[in-house]
Scaffold this active site. Structure first.
Site: not given
Ligand code: NAP
Length: 287
Positions: A94, A169, A237
Site C-alpha cells: 500500500t 486502495k 501510514k
Molecule cells: P508487516 O508484517 O509489517 O511486513 C512489512 C514488510 O516490509 C516485511 O517484509 C518487512 O521486513 C518489510 N520492511 C519493513 N521495513 C523495512 C525496511 N526498513 N527495510 C526492508 N524491509 C522492510 O506488514 P504487512 O501487514 O505484511 O503489510 C505489508 C504491506 O501490505 C503494507 O504496505 C501494508 O500497508 C499492506 N497491507 C496490509 C494489510 C494487513 O491487514 N496487514 C492489508 C492490506 C495491505 P521484516 O520482516 O524484516 O520486518
C-alpha cells in the site's frame, strides 16, 4: 521462477498460496527468519533483492511503505537494475498513487513492465486466498499475472492506468480507518453512560450503521487484546498517504486529517505494533 519480496503478515501468506498452487518461488525478506516456513515448503532463498531478479521474470513485492519499496527496487542491491528487459514487477504494497507512477516510470526506463496491485483484505483473507486485488497498469500485463492473483485472491478489480490501483486502495483504507475510529468512539460513549459494553457492541453490529469488517474486530474489543492482523502503524501510514495525496489532488479532507492525528497519537502512545482496532483502547477513558 516467480520472485517474492516482503514476507511480513501479508506477503508470507500470499507467497505460501503461490507455492501451494504449484508455483516455484525465489524469495527475499530483510529478516530471513520469516522465510523459514516457505523455505521448508520448497521456496529458494535469495541473499538480496538483486539476486531475486537474477532468477525471475516476474517479481511481486509486499513491503511496508513507499520508502522501503523504493529502496528495495532502486537502492543498493535493488532488484530493478537486474531484471531482464520485458520482465514484470507487481507491487502489492500500500503506497500512494504518485509514488506508484514514479515507480512505473523507473521501471519503464529499464524496459520493465509495472503493475500497482495493492490488496483489500487482511491476515485471514491473505491466508485463505480471499484477497481483492486493486490493479493499475496495462491490461495485458494483468492478464499475465491473473492466474497467480487468482490463487491469492477471490477478486481482481482493474482500475485503469498505473496509480489507479493505489488510488482505490487509499479510498478503501480511508473508510477503514474512519469507520474503526467512529465505532470505537461510539462504544466508549455508550459505556461512559453506563451501558453494558457487550450490549452496545452487539446492538451496533446487528444494526445498519456498522460496517461488515467490524464483526471481525468484535473479539479483540471485547477481550481488549489486539494481536495484530493489520498493525496500527501501517494504517497510520496509509492516512499519511491519504493526506499527502489529497494535497496533490487539491481536495480538502478535514475528517481524514483529524483521524490521521488520532492514530498518530495512538502510535505515539505505544500502540504501533498492535492491531489498528486498538484505537478503541486508546480512546477509552479507562486507559
Ligand atoms: P508487516 O508484517 O509489517 O511486513 C512489512 C514488510 O516490509 C516485511 O517484509 C518487512 O521486513 C518489510 N520492511 C519493513 N521495513 C523495512 C525496511 N526498513 N527495510 C526492508 N524491509 C522492510 O506488514 P504487512 O501487514 O505484511 O503489510 C505489508 C504491506 O501490505 C503494507 O504496505 C501494508 O500497508 C499492506 N497491507 C496490509 C494489510 C494487513 O491487514 N496487514 C492489508 C492490506 C495491505 P521484516 O520482516 O524484516 O520486518
Amino acid at each position: 521462477m516467480i520472485g517474492f519480496i516482503g514476507l511480513g503478515i501479508m506477503g508470507s501468506r500470499m507467497a505460501e498460496n503461490l507455492i501451494k498452487n504449484g508455483y516455484d518461488l525465489v524469495i527475499y525478506n530483510r529478516s530471513k527468519s520469516k522465510a523459514d516456513k516457505l523455505l521448508a515448503s520448497g521456496a529458494k532463498w535469495a541473499e538480496s533483492p538483486k539476486e531475486v531478479a537474477k532468477n525471475s521474470k516476474i517479481i511481486f513485492t509486499m513491503l511496508a511503505n513507499p520508502e522501503v519499496v523504493e529502496n528495495t527496487a532502486i537502492g543498493t542491491d535493488g532488484f530493478l537494475s537486474e531484471m531482464s528487459e520485458g520482465s514484470l514487477w507487481v507491487d502489492c504494497s500500500t503506497v500512494n498513487p504518485s509514488f506508484s507512477r514514479k515507480m512505473a516510470e523507473e521501471a519503464q526506463q529499464s524496459n520493465i513492465r509495472f503493475l500497482d496491485a495493492p490488496v483489500a483484505g487482511s491476515k485471514i483473507p491473505a491466508e485463505n486466498g480471499q484477497l481483492v486485488f486493486l490493479v493499475g497498469g496495462n491490461k495485458e500485463d494483468l492478464e499475465e499475472v491473473r492466474p497467480m492473483m487468482e490463487v491469492m485472491g477471490k477478486a481482481i478489480a482493474y482500475q485503469g492506468e498505473n496509480g489507479y490501483g493505489t488510488s482505490m486502495k487509499l479510498v478503501v483504507n480511508l473508510m477503514l480507518a474512519q469507520t474503526m475510529a467512529a465505532f470505537s468512539e461510539a462504544v466508549n460513549f455508550g459505556e461512559s453512560m453506563g451501558l453494558d459494553k457487550a450490549t452496545v457492541v452487539n446492538t451496533l453490529l446487528n444494526g445498519p450503521t456498522a460496517a461488515p469488517f467490524l464483526n471481525g474486530k468484535k473479539e479483540k474489543i471485547m477481550q481488549n487484546e489486539y494481536d495484530a492482523e493489520f498493525p496500527l502503524e501501517l494504517l497510520q501510514k496509509d492516512l499519511q498517504l491519504v493526506s499527502k495525496t489529497a494535497y496533490e489532488s487539491n481536495v480538502a479532507m478535514p475528517i481524514a486529517n483529524l483521524t490521521k492525528e488520532i492514530y498518530g497519537l495512538a502510535k505515539q502512545n505505544g500502540l504501533s505494533k498492535e492491531d489498528f482496532s486498538a484505537i478503541y483502547k486508546f480512546l477509552s477513558p479507562k486507559n
